[in-house]
Design a protein around this motif. Structure first.
Motif, PDB file in Angstrom:
ATOM      1  N   ARG A  43       0.788  -1.236   0.000  1.00 42.10           N
ATOM      2  CA  ARG A  43       0.000   0.000   0.000  1.00 42.10           C
ATOM      3  C   ARG A  43       0.819   1.285   0.000  1.00 42.10           C
ATOM      4  O   ARG A  43       0.250   2.363  -0.167  1.00 42.10           O
ATOM      5  CB  ARG A  43      -0.922   0.005   1.223  1.00 42.10           C
ATOM      6  CG  ARG A  43      -1.948  -1.120   1.243  1.00 42.10           C
ATOM      7  CD  ARG A  43      -2.674  -1.160   2.580  1.00 42.10           C
ATOM      8  NE  ARG A  43      -3.752  -2.156   2.591  1.00 42.10           N
ATOM      9  CZ  ARG A  43      -4.421  -2.515   3.678  1.00 42.10           C
ATOM     10  NH1 ARG A  43      -4.126  -1.958   4.854  1.00 42.10           N
ATOM     11  NH2 ARG A  43      -5.383  -3.418   3.599  1.00 42.10           N
ATOM     12  N   ARG A  44       2.132   1.204   0.201  1.00 44.92           N
ATOM     13  CA  ARG A  44       2.929   2.437   0.339  1.00 44.92           C
ATOM     14  C   ARG A  44       2.840   3.276  -0.944  1.00 44.92           C
ATOM     15  O   ARG A  44       2.723   2.772  -2.056  1.00 44.92           O
ATOM     16  CB  ARG A  44       4.374   2.105   0.706  1.00 44.92           C
ATOM     17  CG  ARG A  44       5.386   1.637  -0.327  1.00 44.92           C
ATOM     18  CD  ARG A  44       4.978   0.702  -1.379  1.00 44.92           C
ATOM     19  NE  ARG A  44       6.021   0.219  -2.236  1.00 44.92           N
ATOM     20  CZ  ARG A  44       6.302   0.715  -3.435  1.00 44.92           C
ATOM     21  NH1 ARG A  44       5.711   1.797  -3.857  1.00 44.92           N
ATOM     22  NH2 ARG A  44       7.200   0.133  -4.197  1.00 44.92           N
ATOM     23  N   THR A  45       2.895   4.603  -0.724  1.00 42.89           N
ATOM     24  CA  THR A  45       2.900   5.525  -1.853  1.00 42.89           C
ATOM     25  C   THR A  45       4.340   5.725  -2.327  1.00 42.89           C
ATOM     26  O   THR A  45       5.297   5.441  -1.580  1.00 42.89           O
ATOM     27  CB  THR A  45       2.324   6.892  -1.459  1.00 42.89           C
ATOM     28  OG1 THR A  45       3.211   7.490  -0.485  1.00 42.89           O
ATOM     29  CG2 THR A  45       0.929   6.740  -0.859  1.00 42.89           C
ATOM     30  N   GLN A  84      -1.344   2.057   5.802  1.00 42.19           N
ATOM     31  CA  GLN A  84      -2.683   2.620   5.572  1.00 42.19           C
ATOM     32  C   GLN A  84      -3.704   2.025   6.546  1.00 42.19           C
ATOM     33  O   GLN A  84      -4.832   1.709   6.172  1.00 42.19           O
ATOM     34  CB  GLN A  84      -3.132   2.386   4.125  1.00 42.19           C
ATOM     35  CG  GLN A  84      -2.169   2.824   3.049  1.00 42.19           C
ATOM     36  CD  GLN A  84      -1.929   4.335   3.035  1.00 42.19           C
ATOM     37  OE1 GLN A  84      -2.753   5.099   3.509  1.00 42.19           O
ATOM     38  NE2 GLN A  84      -0.806   4.756   2.481  1.00 42.19           N
TER      39      GLN A  84
END
Length: 230
Positions: free
Chosen positions: A112-114, A153
């Motif tokens: 999920r990391r941006t 998240q």
């Protein structure tokens, strides 16, 4: 407590800590003794006051001394506390809880990391590897673990890590001072970050598990360590 000539910056806090700790455990600084001021200790050891502060914090964490506002630091025990505590949390509580929070968080972060979070995570690895100051390293370490929780998240993970952040920093500082784990930790952090960067949930979880296992081993040694010569 012996008089020391100036010591190297790399091992300065460890040298001061071990000398004071040894003197307390050996009864050379009896319970009730008021320790010299930071300024006097810094002059005696030939180091800066932040180095003295680092050593003194670890003595308090071990339950050997206590700081009294306006009065200085006093020896309160000649035996290491059977259960170490960092404010609201004990070492045992952190050891038991962290795997259930940070291992899944690392796995979710891999998915999920941006891009911005990933770039920051790598920057933190770079900064930790360059950092020589122990307390600044501990803050970077804290930022690293918080960012992973944030990148997962999941507000619950982030909230728990935030709530325990001060305790985790104190534990990290003690582990690095007594078990000399900073370089090894840097390698472990890099493996965690690379697994998250690769988007591999399994590898990220495994890398975080390995890191926390190493921290647990170091803390188990610190908790059970007998005075030298015993």
């Amino acid at each position: 407590m012996t008089h020391k000539s100036p010591v190297s910056r790399k091992n300065a806090a460890e040298t001061v800590f071990e000398d004071l700790r040894g003197a307390i455990l050996a009864g050379q600084l009896p319970v009730g003794t008021r320790l010299p001021s930071e300024a006097k200790l810094a002059e005696r050891y030939g180091v800066s006051r932040p180095i003295i502060r680092e050593a003194m914090r670890s003595l308090q964490t071990l339950g050997l001394t206590r700081s009294r506002s306006g009065s200085g630091s006093f020896v309160i025990s000649d035996r290491q506390a059977p259960e170490l505590a960092y404010g609201h949390y004990s070492a045992r509580e952190l050891i038991e809880a962290r795997p259930f929070i940070e291992i899944p968080a690392a796995g979710w972060a891999a998915l999920r990391r941006t891009p911005e979070q990933m770039a920051r995570l790598m920057q933190l690895c770079d900064s930790m590897e360059r950092q020589e100051d122990a307390l600044k390293w501990v803050r970077l370490d804290s930022d690293f673990h918080f960012l992973i929780a944030e990148a997962a998240q999941n507000a619950v993970f982030a909230r728990i890590v935030t709530d325990s952040r001060d305790a985790l920093m104190r534990q990290s500082e003690l582990v690095n001072l007594m078990a000399d784990r900073r370089v090894t930790s840097n390698d472990e952090h890099r493996r965690i970050a690379e697994a998250i960067s690769a988007g591999s949930e399994d590898e990220a979880r495994a890398a975080m598990r390995e890191h926390l296992d190493e921290v647990e081993q170091a803390m188990t040694w610190i908790i059970g360590q007998a005075p030298r010569g015993a």
